[in-house]
Scaffold this motif. Structure first.
Motif, mmCIF file in Angstrom:
data_model
loop_
_atom_site.group_PDB
_atom_site.id
_atom_site.type_symbol
_atom_site.label_atom_id
_atom_site.label_comp_id
_atom_site.label_asym_id
_atom_site.label_seq_id
_atom_site.Cartn_x
_atom_site.Cartn_y
_atom_site.Cartn_z
ATOM 1 N N MET A 1 28.539 55.925 -19.033
ATOM 2 C CA MET A 1 29.296 55.066 -19.954
ATOM 3 C C MET A 1 28.823 53.621 -19.806
ATOM 4 N N ALA A 2 28.613 52.952 -20.926
ATOM 5 C CA ALA A 2 28.129 51.575 -20.904
ATOM 6 C C ALA A 2 29.207 50.642 -20.376
ATOM 7 N N SER A 3 28.791 49.663 -19.584
ATOM 8 C CA SER A 3 29.722 48.666 -19.058
ATOM 9 C C SER A 3 30.089 47.683 -20.158
ATOM 10 N N PRO A 4 31.182 46.917 -19.978
ATOM 11 C CA PRO A 4 31.529 45.894 -20.982
ATOM 12 C C PRO A 4 30.390 44.912 -21.229
ATOM 13 N N SER A 5 29.638 44.583 -20.152
ATOM 14 C CA SER A 5 28.512 43.657 -20.321
ATOM 15 C C SER A 5 27.432 44.266 -21.200
ATOM 16 N N LYS A 7 27.843 46.616 -23.464
ATOM 17 C CA LYS A 7 28.359 46.703 -24.832
ATOM 18 C C LYS A 7 28.256 45.356 -25.529
ATOM 19 N N ASP A 8 28.556 44.279 -24.782
ATOM 20 C CA ASP A 8 28.457 42.934 -25.351
ATOM 21 C C ASP A 8 27.010 42.609 -25.713
ATOM 22 N N ALA A 9 26.094 42.976 -24.829
ATOM 23 C CA ALA A 9 24.669 42.729 -25.093
ATOM 24 C C ALA A 9 24.197 43.517 -26.308
ATOM 25 N N ALA A 10 24.609 44.790 -26.396
ATOM 26 C CA ALA A 10 24.193 45.635 -27.514
ATOM 27 C C ALA A 10 24.766 45.149 -28.832
ATOM 28 N N ALA A 11 25.977 44.591 -28.799
ATOM 29 C CA ALA A 11 26.604 44.106 -30.035
ATOM 30 C C ALA A 11 25.779 43.005 -30.682
ATOM 31 N N GLU A 40 12.134 47.249 -23.951
ATOM 32 C CA GLU A 40 11.909 46.349 -22.823
ATOM 33 C C GLU A 40 12.582 44.995 -23.071
ATOM 34 N N ALA A 41 12.541 44.531 -24.319
ATOM 35 C CA ALA A 41 13.221 43.278 -24.656
ATOM 36 C C ALA A 41 14.727 43.407 -24.438
ATOM 37 N N PHE A 42 15.281 44.574 -24.756
ATOM 38 C CA PHE A 42 16.715 44.789 -24.535
ATOM 39 C C PHE A 42 17.047 44.767 -23.042
ATOM 40 N N ILE A 43 16.197 45.377 -22.231
ATOM 41 C CA ILE A 43 16.421 45.362 -20.784
ATOM 42 C C ILE A 43 16.417 43.925 -20.268
ATOM 43 N N ARG A 44 15.506 43.119 -20.775
ATOM 44 C CA ARG A 44 15.461 41.710 -20.360
ATOM 45 C C ARG A 44 16.674 40.951 -20.883
ATOM 46 N N TRP A 45 17.132 41.316 -22.071
ATOM 47 C CA TRP A 45 18.330 40.706 -22.655
ATOM 48 C C TRP A 45 19.553 40.985 -21.772
ATOM 49 N N LEU A 46 19.622 42.192 -21.225
ATOM 50 C CA LEU A 46 20.730 42.547 -20.332
ATOM 51 C C LEU A 46 20.718 41.707 -19.058
ATOM 52 N N ALA A 47 19.519 41.333 -18.609
ATOM 53 C CA ALA A 47 19.380 40.732 -17.286
ATOM 54 C C ALA A 47 19.579 39.217 -17.274
ATOM 55 N N ILE A 48 19.633 38.572 -18.436
ATOM 56 C CA ILE A 48 19.691 37.110 -18.455
ATOM 57 C C ILE A 48 21.125 36.618 -18.683
#
Length: 293
Positions: A1-5, A7-11, A40-48
Motif C-alpha cells: 500500500m502506498a504511503s501518504p507521501s 500518494k502526494d507525490a503521485a498526485a 526513474e524521474a518519479f523515484i527521484r521525485w519521491l526522494a526530494i
C-alpha cells in the motif's frame, strides 16, 4: 500500500506523466527507454523535498531531459553497431488520438543525426515551448548557446518536415490502397501510388529478414514488391489495423513468417515518397492490447 507521501507525490506526478513520456520518447526513439526514464524521474521525485519545488512540471522536464542525455551517450555507440537501418520504435496512435507536436517519423530520423544537446534544445524549445533560460539550466549551457543549438538543429530538420498537410482521411485511403495492391500483387496499381524517387527503409535489427540498406528508386522498389508478391500469393499478410504510426498513415500486420510488422508511409504531392517498415521484435513489444488482436 502506498504511503501518504507516495500518494502526494503521485498526485502531482501522474498528470504530468504523458508529457514526460513524450519528451523522453522524442529524445530517445524508444518507448521502453522513455517509460524507464520517466519511472526513474518519479523515484527521484519521491526522494526530494517537493515542497521546495515551485514549478513541478519544469523541474521534472529537466530531470527527464538530463536522464535522456545520459542514455544518449551510450545509445549512440549502440546504434553504430546496429544491424541494418535503424528506425525509431513505432508508436501507433489510438483511435481518435492526434499527435499535436508534429514530430513525424522522418523528423525523428533527422533528430537522430543531431548531437544530444542539439536535440534537447530543439525539442524543448520548438516542440514543447520551453524558454531558453530554462533550457540553459537543464543542459548546463548559457542561454545564447542554447539558442544556437536550437537554430542549428532547426536547419537540419527543416527538410524533414512535410511539404503540406494532407487530410488524415486521405492519408488512410492511400495506406489502404497500398496495402491492397502490395498484398494482392496488383503491381500496376502499386506503381501508380509511388513517387519516382520512393525509398524503402526496413528495420529488422538483424533479428528478422529485412533489407540491409535503404532501397532507393521506383524500379528497385517495384522489383522488391514483385518478389514479395510471389511470397504473399502463397501465404497471405493479415491486416491488424490501419492507423497513424509516428504521425504517418500506415498499418500494422502479421506477415507470412508470423512477424508482427508496422508500415508507415511518407506522402508528398499525393504520392508515397518513403516506406518505413519495422520488423525488429524488440521494437514491437509495446504494441499490445487494442493495437494487436
Amino acid at each position: 500500500m502506498a504511503s501518504p507521501s507516495e500518494k502526494d507525490a503521485a498526485a502531482t506526478f501522474d498528470p504530468l506523466r504523458p508529457k514526460l513520456v513524450r519528451v523522453a520518447y522524442r529524445m530517445l526513439g524508444s518507448v521502453a527507454d522513455a517509460e524507464d526514464v520517466v519511472q526513474e524521474a518519479f523515484i527521484r521525485w519521491l526522494a526530494i523535498d517537493r515542497g521546495a519545488v515551485r514549478e513541478p512540471e519544469g523541474f521534472l522536464c529537466r530531470v527527464v531531459t538530463r536522464l535522456c542525455l545520459d542514455i544518449l551517450k551510450s545509445a549512440r555507440r549502440q546504434r553504430e553497431t546496429y544491424v541494418g537501418p535503424w528506425l525509431p520504435e513505432p508508436v501507433v496512435e489510438a483511435d481518435g488520438d492526434e499527435d499535436l507536436d508534429d514530430i513525424t517519423l522522418p523528423l525523428m530520423m533527422a533528430l537522430e543525426r543531431l548531437s544530444p544537446l542539439e536535440r534537447a534544445a530543439f525539442l524543448l524549445h520548438d516542440v514543447f515551448g520551453v524558454g531558453f533560460e530554462e533550457i540553459a539550466e537543464t543542459i548546463g549551457r548559457e542561454p545564447a548557446a542554447c539558442r544556437q543549438l536550437a537554430s542549428r538543429a532547426r536547419t537540419h530538420v527543416h527538410a524533414a518536415r512535410p511539404r503540406f498537410q494532407m487530410p488524415r482521411e486521405r492519408g488512410l485511403e492511400i495506406a489502404s490502397a497500398f496495402f491492397a495492391a502490395s498484398r494482392g500483387g496488383d503491381l500496376r496499381t502499386l506503381q501508380s501510388l509511388l513517387a519516382d524517387d520512393v525509398t524503402v527503409h526496413a528495420d529488422g535489427g538483424g533479428k528478422k529478414p529485412a533489407a540491409m540498406e535503404p532501397i532507393i528508386g521506383l524500379d528497385k522498389v517495384m522489383a522488391l514488391h514483385a518478389r514479395l508478391a510471389r511470397i504473399l500469393a502463397k501465404q497471405g499478410s493479415r491486416l491488424v489495423r490501419y492507423g497513424f504510426i509516428n504521425g504517418l498513415p500506415g498499418f500494422v500486420t502479421i506477415e507470412p513468417d508470423n512477424t508482427l510488422q508496422t508500415t508507415a508511409l511518407q506522402l508528398e504531392d499525393g504520392k508515397i515518397a518513403a516506406i518505413f517498415v519495422v520488423r525488429n521484435p524488440d521494437k514491437l513489444r509495446h504494441l499490445t492490447g487494442d493495437t494487436v488482436h
